[in-house]
Design an enzyme around this catalytic site. Structure first.
Site, short mmCIF file in Angstrom:
data_model
loop_
_atom_site.label_atom_id
_atom_site.label_comp_id
_atom_site.label_asym_id
_atom_site.label_seq_id
_atom_site.Cartn_x
_atom_site.Cartn_y
_atom_site.Cartn_z
N ARG A 203 0.82 -1.22 0.00
CA ARG A 203 0.00 0.00 0.00
C ARG A 203 0.85 1.27 0.00
NH1 ARG A 203 -5.39 -1.83 2.16
NH2 ARG A 203 -6.08 0.32 2.33
N TYR B 176 0.78 4.26 -2.58
CA TYR B 176 -0.36 5.19 -2.42
C TYR B 176 -0.18 6.03 -1.16
CZ TYR B 176 -5.28 6.67 -2.12
OH TYR B 176 -6.45 7.40 -2.05
N ASN C 51 -13.12 6.78 3.44
CA ASN C 51 -13.88 5.96 2.48
C ASN C 51 -15.20 6.59 2.04
OD1 ASN C 51 -12.15 4.20 4.29
ND2 ASN C 51 -12.66 2.75 2.68
N VAL D 294 -17.60 -1.20 -1.01
CA VAL D 294 -19.04 -0.94 -1.19
C VAL D 294 -19.48 -1.36 -2.60
CG1 VAL D 294 -20.84 0.82 -1.26
CG2 VAL D 294 -19.08 0.93 0.51
N SER D 295 -18.74 -0.90 -3.62
CA SER D 295 -19.12 -1.25 -4.99
C SER D 295 -18.97 -2.76 -5.20
CB SER D 295 -18.28 -0.47 -5.99
OG SER D 295 -16.92 -0.48 -5.63
N ARG E 156 -14.60 0.36 8.81
CA ARG E 156 -14.46 1.56 8.00
C ARG E 156 -15.67 2.46 8.32
NH1 ARG E 156 -10.28 -0.71 7.33
NH2 ARG E 156 -9.06 -0.96 5.41
N ASP F 43 -3.73 -4.40 5.79
CA ASP F 43 -5.08 -3.83 5.81
C ASP F 43 -5.32 -3.12 7.15
OD1 ASP F 43 -7.63 -3.33 4.97
OD2 ASP F 43 -8.35 -5.40 5.13
P1 NAD Z 1 -11.03 7.33 -9.16
O1 NAD Z 1 -10.03 6.28 -9.46
O2 NAD Z 1 -12.42 7.13 -9.62
O3 NAD Z 1 -10.55 8.74 -9.72
C1 NAD Z 1 -9.21 9.08 -9.94
C2 NAD Z 1 -9.12 9.76 -11.30
O4 NAD Z 1 -7.76 10.16 -11.54
C3 NAD Z 1 -9.49 8.82 -12.45
O5 NAD Z 1 -10.39 9.47 -13.32
C4 NAD Z 1 -8.16 8.54 -13.13
O6 NAD Z 1 -8.28 8.23 -14.50
C5 NAD Z 1 -7.42 9.83 -12.88
N1 NAD Z 1 -5.96 9.70 -12.95
C6 NAD Z 1 -5.18 8.74 -12.39
N2 NAD Z 1 -3.89 8.97 -12.68
C7 NAD Z 1 -3.85 10.10 -13.44
C8 NAD Z 1 -2.82 10.84 -14.05
N3 NAD Z 1 -1.52 10.46 -13.94
N4 NAD Z 1 -3.14 11.95 -14.76
C9 NAD Z 1 -4.43 12.34 -14.88
N5 NAD Z 1 -5.47 11.67 -14.32
C10 NAD Z 1 -5.17 10.57 -13.61
O7 NAD Z 1 -10.98 7.56 -7.58
P2 NAD Z 1 -11.82 8.55 -6.65
O8 NAD Z 1 -12.41 7.74 -5.59
O9 NAD Z 1 -12.69 9.45 -7.44
O10 NAD Z 1 -10.63 9.38 -5.99
C11 NAD Z 1 -10.36 10.73 -6.34
C12 NAD Z 1 -9.28 11.27 -5.42
O11 NAD Z 1 -9.74 11.25 -4.07
C13 NAD Z 1 -7.97 10.47 -5.46
O12 NAD Z 1 -6.89 11.36 -5.38
C14 NAD Z 1 -8.06 9.63 -4.22
O13 NAD Z 1 -6.78 9.30 -3.73
C15 NAD Z 1 -8.82 10.53 -3.27
N6 NAD Z 1 -9.51 9.75 -2.23
C16 NAD Z 1 -10.66 9.07 -2.51
C17 NAD Z 1 -11.27 8.32 -1.51
C18 NAD Z 1 -12.56 7.58 -1.73
O14 NAD Z 1 -13.00 6.90 -0.81
N7 NAD Z 1 -13.21 7.66 -2.86
C19 NAD Z 1 -10.68 8.26 -0.23
C20 NAD Z 1 -9.50 8.94 -0.01
C21 NAD Z 1 -8.93 9.71 -1.01
N1 UDP Z 2 -12.79 -5.67 1.59
C1 UDP Z 2 -13.39 -6.92 1.67
N2 UDP Z 2 -13.87 -7.47 0.53
C2 UDP Z 2 -13.79 -6.87 -0.69
C3 UDP Z 2 -13.17 -5.60 -0.76
C4 UDP Z 2 -12.68 -5.03 0.40
O1 UDP Z 2 -13.48 -7.51 2.76
O2 UDP Z 2 -14.27 -7.45 -1.66
C5 UDP Z 2 -12.30 -5.03 2.82
C6 UDP Z 2 -10.82 -4.65 2.78
O3 UDP Z 2 -10.00 -5.73 3.16
C7 UDP Z 2 -10.79 -3.51 3.77
C8 UDP Z 2 -12.17 -2.84 3.62
O4 UDP Z 2 -13.00 -3.82 3.01
O5 UDP Z 2 -10.67 -4.01 5.09
C9 UDP Z 2 -12.15 -1.58 2.78
O6 UDP Z 2 -11.52 -1.88 1.56
P1 UDP Z 2 -11.46 -0.84 0.36
O7 UDP Z 2 -10.57 -1.46 -0.67
O8 UDP Z 2 -12.82 -0.43 -0.05
O9 UDP Z 2 -10.80 0.46 0.96
P2 UDP Z 2 -9.52 0.77 1.88
O10 UDP Z 2 -8.92 -0.51 2.36
O11 UDP Z 2 -8.62 1.54 1.00
O12 UDP Z 2 -10.10 1.55 2.99
#
Ligand code: NAD
Ligand code: UDP
Ligand code: UDP
Length: 324
Positions: free
Chosen positions: A148, A151, A180, A194-195, A217, A279
């Site tokens: 991880r 990231y 999340n 979730v998805s 979470r 994790d």
């Molecule tokens: P996502 O993967 O749907 O969106 C990320 C977008 O960035 C995508 O459209 C991807 O094509 C684009 N991208 C990736 N690399 C790129 C590059 N080098 N140049 C241009 N575009 C690029 O994810 P998201 O959930 O919409 O996340 C958006 C932001 O929020 C991210 O920075 C992510 O780290 C942050 N974030 C999201 C969550 C969450 O739960 N959704 C939680 C924490 C942080």
């Molecule tokens: N997780 C799970 N089954 C899945 C996908 C995720 O049990 O099919 C768990 C995963 O191990 C983690 C939590 O759900 O403990 C959240 O995972 P996610 O990848 O959504 O986000 P993150 O770990 O980045 O918070």
């Protein structure tokens, strides 16, 4: 391009064709801004913003943030970065480059144009946290060499860059740590919990729980999160954060699975897989700072957000994969 009309700002959204970015673009366009949506489509899709393409204030541009970008803007939301573990671990070197080189380029752009920059950071900067709930003052417990890390450390370095550009060049930066977040337009196959659970249940596949499901979470609905982002960007220049944005109601992964099964049923059964490496065991935001600074608190309960997300995926899977 810029007309100079009344309240309109020129806003750049990197990662704008992704899950969060597309909702943000929608909100910004609706508020009368000129939005430049930039994406390299690594995890995002044109279809996420297809409904905006004909809008006169919306422009979509294919570009990779690891390369320099010369445009004139007033605000930058830097969201570009794959966010789901399976996507960001697929090409970990590129993930770090996107976070770090992307932040440098966007901060360089902000420096030249005088734009404000909001950096989408993450609860992952806390790693597997030793304090609970997580406050912004906590420095985190991150493995620097694990799967991880590309990231987590990439995002931590991007935060460092934001604060160094502020100290060194006086930039108006704003850092949010997103916990999340879920909702319509998540990628159906990006493996986020979730998805994944919803799509598995809709497809009649087993719900896959990593480990025993006791890890927790706190799930924030996308509309709440976008409201918090916009409020953060609107704060005075001396408000930099970091600010946690997330829903402080905590669930175990097993509880989430039960909720999805209760709503979709479809003979769903649970399959336990080995725990994912590194994790985080528990995660819940302390949002006191966001409440005080932004007068913000999430209002969508998990049950309501799940219902809307399930409707989205039911339609998507029905139209995109009739064989499933
Ligand atoms: P996502 O993967 O749907 O969106 C990320 C977008 O960035 C995508 O459209 C991807 O094509 C684009 N991208 C990736 N690399 C790129 C590059 N080098 N140049 C241009 N575009 C690029 O994810 P998201 O959930 O919409 O996340 C958006 C932001 O929020 C991210 O920075 C992510 O780290 C942050 N974030 C999201 C969550 C969450 O739960 N959704 C939680 C924490 C942080
Ligand atoms: N997780 C799970 N089954 C899945 C996908 C995720 O049990 O099919 C768990 C995963 O191990 C983690 C939590 O759900 O403990 C959240 O995972 P996610 O990848 O959504 O986000 P993150 O770990 O980045 O918070
Ligand atoms: N940069 C950019 N757009 C701009 C200005 C800068 O993409 O409008 C990039 C540029 O490629 C540079 C980076 O941002 O590498 C950092 O810019 P900064 O001015 O901080 O550093 P320098 O140009 O001195 O390396």
């Amino acid at each position: 391009m810029y007309s100079g009309d009344i309240v309109s700002k020129r806003v750049l959204v990197t990662g704008g064709a992704g899950f969060l970015g597309s909702h943000l673009c929608e909100r910004l366009v609706a508020a009368g801004n000129e939005v430049l949506c930039l994406d390299n489509y690594y995890t995002g899709r044109r279809s996420n913003v297809a409904h905006l393409l004909d809008h006169p204030n919306f422009e979509l541009m294919r570009h990779d943030v690891t390369f320099p970008l010369y445009v004139e803007v007033d605000e930058i939301y830097n969201l570009a970065c794959p966010a789901s573990p399976i996507h960001y671990q697929r090409d970990p070197v590129q993930t770090t480059k996107t976070s770090v080189h992307g932040a440098i380029n966007m901060l360089g752009l902000a420096k030249r144009t005088g734009a404000r920059l909001l950096q989408a950071s993450t609860s992952e900067v806390y790693g597997d946290p030793e304090i609970h709930p997580q406050t912004e003052g906590y420095w985190g417990n991150v493995n620097p060499i694990g799967p991880r890390s590309c990231y987590d450390e990439g995002k931590r370095c991007a935060e460092t860059l934001c604060f160094d550009y502020r100290r060194q060049h006086g930039l108006p930066v704003k850092v949010i740590r997103i916990f999340n977040t879920y909702g319509p337009r998540m990628h159906p196959d990006d493996g986020r919990v979730v998805s994944n659970f919803i799509c598995q249940a809709l497809r009649g596949q087993p719900i896959t729980i990593h480990g025993d499901g006791s890890q927790s979470r706190s799930f924030c609905y996308v509309d709440d999160l976008i409201e918090g982002m916009i409020r953060m960007m609107a704060t005075p220049d001396d408000v930099t954060g970091p600010v946690n944005l997330g829903n402080p109601v905590e669930f175990t992964i097993a509880e989430l699975a039960e909720k999805v099964i209760a709503r979709i049923g479809k003979n769903a059964r649970i399959e336990h897989l080995p725990p994912a490496e590194d994790d985080p065991r528990r995660r819940r935001p302390d949002i006191t700072r966001a409440q005080e600074l932004l007068d913000w608190t999430p209002t969508t309960a998990l049950d309501d957000g799940l219902a809307q997300t399930i409707d989205y995926f039911a339609e998507l899977l029905d139209t995109t994969s009739p064989a499933q």
